[in-house]
Design a protein around this motif. Structure first.
Motif, short mmCIF file in Angstrom:
data_model
loop_
_atom_site.label_atom_id
_atom_site.label_comp_id
_atom_site.label_asym_id
_atom_site.label_seq_id
_atom_site.Cartn_x
_atom_site.Cartn_y
_atom_site.Cartn_z
N GLY A 226 -4.19 -1.60 -9.37
CA GLY A 226 -4.02 -0.38 -8.59
C GLY A 226 -3.79 0.84 -9.45
N THR A 250 1.86 8.46 -4.25
CA THR A 250 0.78 7.77 -3.55
C THR A 250 0.26 6.62 -4.42
N ASP A 252 -2.46 3.24 -4.53
CA ASP A 252 -3.57 2.46 -3.97
C ASP A 252 -3.66 1.14 -4.74
N SER A 265 -7.28 -4.04 0.54
CA SER A 265 -6.87 -2.74 0.01
C SER A 265 -5.66 -2.23 0.76
N ARG A 267 -2.64 1.13 0.83
CA ARG A 267 -2.23 2.46 0.36
C ARG A 267 -0.79 2.71 0.83
#
Length: 278
Positions: A226, A250, A252, A265, A267
């Motif tokens: 990530g 943030t 990911d 995935s 976030r």
């Protein structure tokens, strides 16, 4: 020009009629004006000093997994005592209370009453940490975050726009998972400001990071990769006391389920604020 000449002639004629001419009275003396107060003198260097204080950290955000979103929030109250530790400063932190909702905050209440000790250089660089004695992932996570309790100060003279960089390798505690973050940060001196009647140094930090690791869940081998970014605005008083700040982050992350050949995935978006309590 003609008007000025007429005025001179008239004045001379009036003086002749009076038989003599007297100069105009001297103007009254003007009282000396007091000099303007000098602007506050900001220190040319800044170091953390011994003292004690309480802080409130509020965090909120969301986690999105395959299009499904969940929100979270937490409140953390801590007491911190800063003391001299040789050439460094020691910080004893006690978690007065901790509460939260949403993913990642399960069991956060178990952090209440936990204590940890940290050692920083006088400019806020971490030297050593003794974390809270707990196997609870939420408590371990707080220990890792508190390692960055004090924002870094410039080592040399303070100048508006001064920048410096550093890198951090951090282990991220998670059940059954071994994750490592490599963080590259840049710090900048924004300048001196007045906040609530206190002269403070405004510091800005931005960073990017990568994350890698492996783990296991329900008998499935997992691989993690990530990236992320963060930003923080922090404030330290001219007396050398951390006053708090705000941050945003943030992340990911891709989770590879090895046996199934499937990727998930996620976030995570987070905002936090730290406030020094009266």
């Amino acid at each position: 020009m003609r008007r000025r000449l007429t005025l001179v002639i008239s004045t001379a004629a009036a003086a002749a009629c009076a038989g003599r001419w007297s100069p105009p009275a001297a103007p009254a003396p003007v009282a000396a004006r007091a000099p303007a107060p000098a602007p506050p003198r900001d220190p040319s260097t800044l170091r953390y000093v011994p003292g004690a204080g309480r802080y409130h950290t509020m965090t909120e955000g969301s986690v999105e997994v395959m299009g499904q979103q969940q929100t979270f929030d937490s409140h953390l109250y801590t007491s911190a005592v800063v003391s001299a530790a040789g050439a460094n400063v020691g910080v004893a932190v006690t978690i007065d209370s901790a509460s939260g909702t949403g993913p990642g905050n399960e069991g956060l209440g178990a952090a209440r009453g936990r204590a940890m000790s940290l050692v920083f250089t006088p400019t806020g660089q971490p030297v050593a940490m003794t974390s809270a004695d707990s196997a609870n992932p939420a408590v371990q996570g707080l220990s890792v975050e508190l390692r960055e309790l004090l924002p870094q100060l410039p080592v040399g003279a303070i100048g508006v726009g001064t920048t410096w960089s550093d890198t951090i390798t951090r282990h991220v505690p998670a059940p059954g998972v071994n994750l490592t973050m490599n963080i590259a940060r840049q710090h900048r001196v924004v300048g001196w400001e007045d906040r609530d009647g206190v002269r403070v140094l405004h510091l800005s930090t931005t960073g990017t990071y990568t994350m890698t690791g492996t783990g296991e869940a329900q008998g499935q081998s997992l691989e993690f990769s990530g990236t992320g970014r963060n930003a923080a605005e922090q404030f330290v008083s001219a007396a050398g006391v951390y006053l708090g700040g705000t941050s945003a982050d943030t992340t990911d992350v891709n989770v590879n389920v090895v046996s199934a050949g499937m990727q998930v995935s996620t976030r995570r978006v987070q905002r936090a604020s730290v406030t020094r309590l009266p």
